[in-house]
Design an enzyme around this catalytic site. Sequence first.
Site, PDB file in Angstrom:
ATOM      1  N   CYS A   1      -2.111 -44.935  14.785  1.00 56.81           N
ATOM      2  CA  CYS A   1      -2.872 -43.715  15.115  1.00 56.81           C
ATOM      3  C   CYS A   1      -2.552 -43.203  16.513  1.00 56.81           C
ATOM      4  CB  CYS A   1      -4.367 -43.951  14.962  1.00 56.81           C
ATOM      5  SG  CYS A   1      -5.039 -45.307  15.964  1.00 56.81           S
TER       6      CYS A   1
ATOM      7  N   HIS B   1      -9.899 -45.831  17.139  1.00 58.26           N
ATOM      8  CA  HIS B   1      -9.009 -44.831  16.550  1.00 58.26           C
ATOM      9  C   HIS B   1      -8.634 -43.801  17.604  1.00 58.26           C
ATOM     10  CE1 HIS B   1      -7.101 -42.806  13.242  1.00 58.26           C
ATOM     11  NE2 HIS B   1      -7.802 -41.694  13.399  1.00 58.26           N
TER      12      HIS B   1
ATOM     13  N   ASP C   1      -7.880 -35.691  12.380  1.00 56.85           N
ATOM     14  CA  ASP C   1      -7.675 -37.117  12.118  1.00 56.85           C
ATOM     15  C   ASP C   1      -6.264 -37.367  11.593  1.00 56.85           C
ATOM     16  OD1 ASP C   1      -7.860 -39.813  11.320  1.00 56.85           O
ATOM     17  OD2 ASP C   1      -9.995 -39.585  10.882  1.00 56.85           O
TER      18      ASP C   1
END
Length: 530
Positions: free
Chosen positions: A56, A162, A180
């Site tokens: 991520c 994240h 995201d």
Amino acid sequence: MAMAGLYRRVLPSPPAIDFASSEGKQLFIEAIQSGTMEGFYKLISYFQTQSEPAYCGLATLSMVLNALAIDPGRKWKGPWRWFDETMLDCCEPLEKVKADGISFGKVVCLAHCAGAKVDAFRTNQSTIEEFRKYVMACSTSDDCHVISSYHRGTFKQTGTGHFSPIGGYHAGRDMALILDVARFKYPPHWVPLPLLWEAMDNIDETTGHRRGFMLISRPRRAPALLYTLSCKHESWVSTAKYLMDDVPVLLRSDNVKDIDKVLNVVFTSLPSKFGEFIKWIAEVRRQEDGGQNLSQEEKGRLAFKAEVLNQVQEVGLFKHVTKYLSSGNSCCTKLPFSGHKDNLPDIAASVCCQGAEFLAGKYVSSNGFCCRETCVKCFKANGDKPITVVSGTVVNGNSEQGVDVLVPSFPTKVGCCGSGSNCTGIHPAGDDVLTALLLALPLDTWSGIKDEKLLQEMYRLVSTENLPTLLQEEVLHLRGQLLVLKRCQDNKVYQEIRGVPQRSNLQGTRSCLPQIRNHYMLTYWKRNCL
């Protein structure tokens, strides 16, 4: 028959609002009308899904770098220069990131070494009011983007830490749009900004530090041309500590009387893996990519690097370093780079192997690659200055790969492939690399020298004020890298140093912390004692 695996997750709503829902669309329209979605368009143009569950941070950063149109200065695939997750490994090996993820501080390091301007804050170093102002500022512009490091649990989502970029802001509802990068799991979604702050104001159990956010923008100046620091080898921690913390203490405790003694103090106790810390940059390409010709861009990069090299060798400190390393009384036999030979083809053979490893799509070890032969070539056409290219044939099992190493240099005479032809030959080596590093040390490094006359002489030798522009930029960039690594070592957050002079007219000269892809790094230490 049951199918193993997971297909997406249901986005917990509330607290999040799906970007594609009716409410999400309405928020989007209203935010556009209020002018707080300007950064969205560039980001969505380069939106990507992380290619690994733990990528991520890498996916977020490569997306933002591409949105800012920062040229990586090296090829991704074919002829294309483009940021991809696999190119962001200068601060942490990809295999480690793939297994464990990446910390906030390492993403800051990656952004900096990729050539971006970085302002980073953990939540204990900022406030929600300041965060809101930063989000609003970047949402009304397309030349700055916010990366958020947060804990998913605050939003009732599965998972833990994240990274994702913030794509916009709705002032009326005080909500931020999270793009995201784990699109296989959750879609883009709006979240209340106070809740996002709460999700960032969370302790990362791996590091023991709070999460936070960083502002990424285009740099006001180009990164280094020729020299760079590397935090890829774990020894960077001890080396950064030695240079920034230990050297000033050693100089205060030793009654040095001349420049040679100062250098002796600095070099005697260098960490054993010091040679992994500072590099000079060599560019690597497949032979079939360039044939017998160099592009104007390649020639331009080599010309700038050669000029930096020339300028380093003309400063007074270089003469002292060369004299010290040549002295029979020096500690050169104790230096960690002893054993390297003053033989460019031999050194380039190692880099050819590493370059072939990358070009073959491997990222772990070049042990299976063997450079069967190397040849120093010279290119000169249309009045251009001679250019040194070391060509190698790399063997891996039954396959062969021709690799060129483009070496910055300025004229001298050496043999070429045993033919007796003349090539250019003064290339980066131990004495100029060490000189550049000494110039990059903070000025207060030398303040512990007790002899006032010697102190003033040292200040004169390391002063950046009268350096030629290219060298001054190079040294200031190295100094900035040192400060970044020092802050990483101290688990502090790096913020961009301001007031650094601009570099102009440097098209196609981009490089960065450890540029180890097509601009492969090569450390070469001159003289038998290095």
